[in-house]
Design an enzyme around this catalytic site. Structure first.
Site, PDB file in Angstrom:
ATOM      1  N   ASP A 340      23.469   9.036 -22.932  1.00  0.00           N
ATOM      2  CA  ASP A 340      23.454   7.685 -22.373  1.00  0.00           C
ATOM      3  C   ASP A 340      24.407   6.768 -23.120  1.00  0.00           C
ATOM      4  O   ASP A 340      24.789   7.026 -24.256  1.00  0.00           O
ATOM      5  CB  ASP A 340      22.039   7.107 -22.429  1.00  0.00           C
ATOM      6  CG  ASP A 340      21.540   6.981 -23.856  1.00  0.00           C
ATOM      7  OD1 ASP A 340      21.828   7.898 -24.658  1.00  0.00           O
ATOM      8  OD2 ASP A 340      20.859   5.988 -24.175  1.00  0.00           O
ATOM      9  N   GLU A 341      24.770   5.680 -22.484  1.00  0.00           N
ATOM     10  CA  GLU A 341      25.531   4.586 -23.096  1.00  0.00           C
ATOM     11  C   GLU A 341      26.716   5.063 -23.935  1.00  0.00           C
ATOM     12  O   GLU A 341      26.995   4.529 -25.008  1.00  0.00           O
ATOM     13  CB  GLU A 341      24.592   3.711 -23.936  1.00  0.00           C
ATOM     14  CG  GLU A 341      23.554   3.010 -23.078  1.00  0.00           C
ATOM     15  CD  GLU A 341      22.546   2.213 -23.857  1.00  0.00           C
ATOM     16  OE1 GLU A 341      22.113   1.167 -23.359  1.00  0.00           O
ATOM     17  OE2 GLU A 341      22.157   2.636 -24.973  1.00  0.00           O
TER      18      GLU A 341
END
Length: 535
Positions: A340-341
């Site tokens: 993620d991210e």
């Protein structure tokens, strides 16, 4: 969309922690208190969380007395469950409650054939005794949790209490809706000791949660010893958000958590987040950085600024070693690789990285799990993607997840504005974050995993998981206050049939958990939406 934003200043957070004791003890004005069982009467069979699949009340209750025995099949695992039950009941009842393979009546735990599946059970109660039957030991253990909730909440106390100890008559037939019912604990932003994690495991087990996802690495801390890269823990694990000593698990520590979780029928899912959320690793080894320069350790709460160097061969030597050592310590099926991210990793590099890393998970006998951004690459066969978006997440992002689901990727649902346990209940909540809005108890419960993502086949949903990120969470009391009561609702969403889903009925069953949490010493938020008992 961001999962973690800059959080409450430290002074406010510490003040909030001091307010928790007061907050936990104040009766919340709002919902009319639900009547509990009258003194000397049994708790109704249906007043259980998660809601059982089928309840047939009837007949006389069973009364636990000083003559009660806990009868078990002559197998080591069933006997161990019997001893677990005895350990719960002995301090509060004051009774001996011998665990035996002989005798008649009492509480019987038995393995047998029936439509139970891997985790289901049947509980039969009448004047002559209580019998819990299951096909597998996990089902017996879950049946024991139901039995606990059918007894007065005082049964959870660690000193002798006044009975009577009645179990309502009738039958409970029960099995889970989903095979994956998880809770995630972030031990990277703030470190939690083995004892603290085991305390949380016991709380999860009461609600039939069967997966403990441990977020073991992030920008602020690396929490698991890796022999081939020792500075990861020694240096990368030496701090946490706002500074402080941090900490890490030795391999023996981690194995103890895995063992303890298994004794409560939870499988540990370890996560090493990559290619982003990797500053602690980059600070520990300069060669993992594209420029060969190690950054300083990080104690803030920003996200998206770090990335492993996708084009360096040493990166994959590093990942191979970490996965190999972690897989060897982990008997469970899944190994979570984050994903993620990764804002500092180009899309092209992200896809390239995941194409090289996912086969390493399979190489060491594990199945890939990742946050739902993994669906922007090519998820490995059998992989699980964990959706953490919002109700109003961009349609294109949702469509990407739905497309992967239609192509065979399993989905675990963790919508942040529903069951992220670190999101504030109200604007006055002294802990937590509000980037995903505010999530009161009703909102956390009132959605259906089977229909949450439009167009996704219901068969693609493997289950639900309630994550708890710890930027503002320092103590077990902090953790519990943010988890309870919402965790119980997430557990019900994972376990109970969709047909049982009803807020008005649930809030009454939930209210009955309050005295149990009091007896267990669990700090919790007394939501005004819930009709908590007045005494």
């Amino acid at each position: 969309m961001k999962r973690h934003h800059r959080t409450t200043p430290r002074t406010s957070r510490l003040l909030g922690s001091l307010l928790l004791v007061a907050a936990a003890g104040v009766f919340a004005v709002g919902a009319t208190p639900a009547p509990g069982p009258a003194p000397g009467t049994a708790t109704p069979l249906a007043r259980v969380v998660p809601a059982p699949a089928s309840v047939s009340p009837g007949g006389s209750p069973y009364r636990i007395t000083r003559d009660t025995q806990i009868r078990v099949d002559d197998s080591r695992e069933v006997r161990r469950i019997g001893e677990y039950l005895a350990d719960v009941l002995r301090p509060s009842t004051g009774y001996r409650l011998p665990v035996t393979a002989h005798g008649r009546g009492g509480i019987r735990l038995r393995l047998g054939q029936g439509p139970f599946g891997a985790e289901g059970y049947r509980l039969d109660s009448g004047r002559g005794g209580v019998t819990i039957t299951a096909r597998e030991p996990a089902g017996l253990f879950h049946g024991v949790q139901t039995l606990r909730q059918l007894l007065p909440s005082a049964v959870e106390k660690d000193s002798v209490q006044r009975g009577p100890w009645l179990v309502a008559g009738g039958t409970v037939q029960d099995a889970p809706r989903y095979a994956y019912r998880g809770a995630m604990l972030d031990v990277s932003r703030h470190f939690f000791t083995v004892a603290q994690v085991e305390r949380y495991i016991d709380q999860l087990a009461l609600y039939k949660v069967n997966k403990l996802h441990l977020h073991l690495s992030d920008d602020q801390g690396w929490r698991i010893a890796i022999d081939s890269w020792p500075r990861l823990a020694a240096h990368g694990g030496s701090t946490q958000v706002d500074g402080g000593p941090g900490g890490h698990y030795t391999k023996a520590d981690y194995q103890e958590i895995v063992r303890y979780a298994a004794s409560r029928y939870l499988e540990v899912v370890p996560e090493i987040d990559m290619p982003g959320h990797t500053n602690a690793a980059l600070a520990s080894y300069a060669e993992l950085n594209c420029d060969g320069v190690a950054p300083p350790l990080y104690t803030g709460t920003d996200v998206g600024f770090s990335s492993l160097c996708v084009d360096k061969d040493v990166t994959y030597d590093f990942v191979d070693d970490v996965i190999r050592e972690l897989a060897a310590l982990t008997p469970g099926k899944y190994l979570h690789i984050g994903g993620d991210e990764a804002h500092s990793t180009s899309h092209e590099d992200y896809v390239k990285f995941m194409d090289r890393v996912q086969p390493l998970v399979a190489k060491y006998g594990k199945t890939v799990m990742g946050w739902h951004q993994l669906t922007g690459a090519t998820p490995a066969k059998g992989a699980l993607a964990q959706y953490w978006g919002l109700d109003d997440t961009d349609a294109e992002e949702k469509a990407q997840v739905v497309k992967a689901a239609k192509n065979g990727t399993g989905i675990v649902l963790s919508p942040a504005d529903r069951i992220y346990l670190d999101i504030k209940y109200t604007e006055d909540t002294p802990l937590g974050q509000d980037w995903a809005g505010l999530v009161e108890v009703k909102r956390a419960y009132d959605w259906d995993p089977g229909t949450y993502l439009a167009g996704m086949p219901a068969s693609a949903v493997r289950g639900v998981e309630a994550p708890l990120w710890t930027e503002t969470i320092v103590t077990s009391a902090d953790l519990e206050y943010m988890a309870f009561p919402r965790l119980a609702g997430a557990a019900e969403l994972g376990w109970s049939p969709a047909a049982t889903h009803d807020w008005d009925a649930y809030k009454v069953r939930l209210a009955a958990q309050g005295p149990r949490w009091d007896a267990l010493g669990i700090s919790y938020y007394r939501s005004p939406q819930v009709p908590w008992p007045t005494s």
